[in-house]
Structures are given as structure tokens and as C-alpha cells.
Design a protein around this motif. Sequence first.
Motif, PDB file in Angstrom:
ATOM      1  N   LYS A 144       0.814  -1.220   0.000  1.00  0.00           N
ATOM      2  CA  LYS A 144       0.000   0.000   0.000  1.00  0.00           C
ATOM      3  C   LYS A 144       0.843   1.264   0.000  1.00  0.00           C
ATOM      4  O   LYS A 144       0.760   2.113   0.892  1.00  0.00           O
ATOM      5  N   ASN A 145       1.669   1.375  -1.023  1.00  0.00           N
ATOM      6  CA  ASN A 145       2.436   2.579  -1.304  1.00  0.00           C
ATOM      7  C   ASN A 145       2.183   2.937  -2.763  1.00  0.00           C
ATOM      8  O   ASN A 145       1.177   2.504  -3.335  1.00  0.00           O
ATOM      9  N   ASP A 146       3.067   3.709  -3.363  1.00  0.00           N
ATOM     10  CA  ASP A 146       2.913   4.117  -4.759  1.00  0.00           C
ATOM     11  C   ASP A 146       4.115   3.720  -5.606  1.00  0.00           C
ATOM     12  O   ASP A 146       4.459   4.401  -6.573  1.00  0.00           O
ATOM     13  N   VAL A 147       4.774   2.620  -5.250  1.00  0.00           N
ATOM     14  CA  VAL A 147       5.972   2.166  -5.952  1.00  0.00           C
ATOM     15  C   VAL A 147       5.583   1.562  -7.299  1.00  0.00           C
ATOM     16  O   VAL A 147       4.783   0.625  -7.359  1.00  0.00           O
ATOM     17  N   ALA A 148       6.163   2.099  -8.360  1.00  0.00           N
ATOM     18  CA  ALA A 148       5.887   1.584  -9.706  1.00  0.00           C
ATOM     19  C   ALA A 148       7.020   0.704 -10.217  1.00  0.00           C
ATOM     20  O   ALA A 148       6.799  -0.188 -11.034  1.00  0.00           O
ATOM     21  N   VAL A 149       8.248   0.938  -9.733  1.00  0.00           N
ATOM     22  CA  VAL A 149       9.419   0.229 -10.244  1.00  0.00           C
ATOM     23  C   VAL A 149      10.222  -0.359  -9.088  1.00  0.00           C
ATOM     24  O   VAL A 149      10.544   0.344  -8.130  1.00  0.00           O
ATOM     25  N   ILE A 151       4.616  -6.518  -1.476  1.00  0.00           N
ATOM     26  CA  ILE A 151       4.590  -5.300  -2.292  1.00  0.00           C
ATOM     27  C   ILE A 151       3.169  -5.124  -2.843  1.00  0.00           C
ATOM     28  O   ILE A 151       2.940  -4.533  -3.884  1.00  0.00           O
ATOM     29  N   TRP A 152       2.184  -5.632  -2.097  1.00  0.00           N
ATOM     30  CA  TRP A 152       0.787  -5.585  -2.508  1.00  0.00           C
ATOM     31  C   TRP A 152       0.295  -4.145  -2.650  1.00  0.00           C
ATOM     32  O   TRP A 152       0.779  -3.235  -2.001  1.00  0.00           O
ATOM     33  N   PHE A 153      -0.649  -3.973  -3.516  1.00  0.00           N
ATOM     34  CA  PHE A 153      -1.329  -2.699  -3.767  1.00  0.00           C
ATOM     35  C   PHE A 153      -0.356  -1.559  -4.062  1.00  0.00           C
ATOM     36  O   PHE A 153      -0.343  -0.523  -3.396  1.00  0.00           O
TER      37      PHE A 153
END
Length: 167
Positions: free
Chosen positions: A91-96, A112-114
Motif C-alpha cells: 500500500k504505497n505508490d511504488v511503480a518500479v 509489495i501488494w497494492f
Amino acid sequence: MFTSLEEAATVHPDSVFRLDLSKNKLQTVPAEIYVFKNLRELNLSQNKFTSLPDEFFLPNLQILNLEKNNIDTFSNSICQNTKLQYLYMGKNDVAVIPECIGNLTELVWFDIWFNPIRELPMSMTNLKKLRHLDMRGVTFSNDFQKKWSTLLPWVKIEFDLGCDCAN
């Protein structure tokens, strides 16, 4: 388990093994944590982080919880903590996820869900001790899921239902 820096400061720094700084509305990692050279578990969940500092290194860190922040970049500094066994970044905003994750050869559990992840680095195949990878809350194609289940047969990967989409 110490639940504040003030409490941890009342003992010798070498005797601080677990520190819970969750739900403190922190926007940056407090520099004071680096005196705790024997720190094995650090909970920084449910704060306001957008990233970790470049100097983020704790030589004995085994468990790092960064869940439910606003982290948009998987910092390469995380990869310096090569004793990590459990990494929680749900539940973060990690794209890479960077290639350097392959340096975390002791990693057993990676949540690394959501997060808006679209691809995994091939260096994930270096993680021979990895047993659990949670990627729920992200829509991946059936082909993506099949590819990674084949590349990491020793890992229990949790995916949501796949789709016939492009990623």
C-alpha cells in the motif's frame, strides 16, 4: 520493542534491537536511528514517507516495515541492507522495483501488494531464499503471472486474478 526514539535513548544504543515508529506522521527517517547498530527490526509503517534517504543503512536489519506510506520510489538504499529477510512495502505508490533487489539474497518474505507495479526485475531470480511474494491488489496479465511463477518456482506468489490485458 521500543516504541519511541526517546524510550530507546534511555538504554545503550547497542541494546536496541526492535524499534516501532509506526503511526507517527513522520515525513523523513529520523537520523537518530543510525546509532542503533544492532537494530534488527524497524517498523516505519503508516507514516508519511515518500522515499527513504540515500544513507538508509542499518547493518543488522532483518525486518523492515514500510507499509501504508506514500513511498513512490523503491530507494536503492534499501538494497544496501543485505541482511533483510522480511520487507513489507504494501500500500504505497511504488511503480518500479530496481535491479538491486537481487542483492537482498537473505530475503524470505516480500510484500509489495497494492502498488502500481508493471514489471519485476530479472534480478529477482537471484533471491533463492525468497519463499513468499505478495503482489495482490495489482492487475497483471495471465502471461505475466505464468512467466513469474515459472521463473520463481520456489516462491509462493500471491496474485489477484489475472486478465487478458497488456501487462
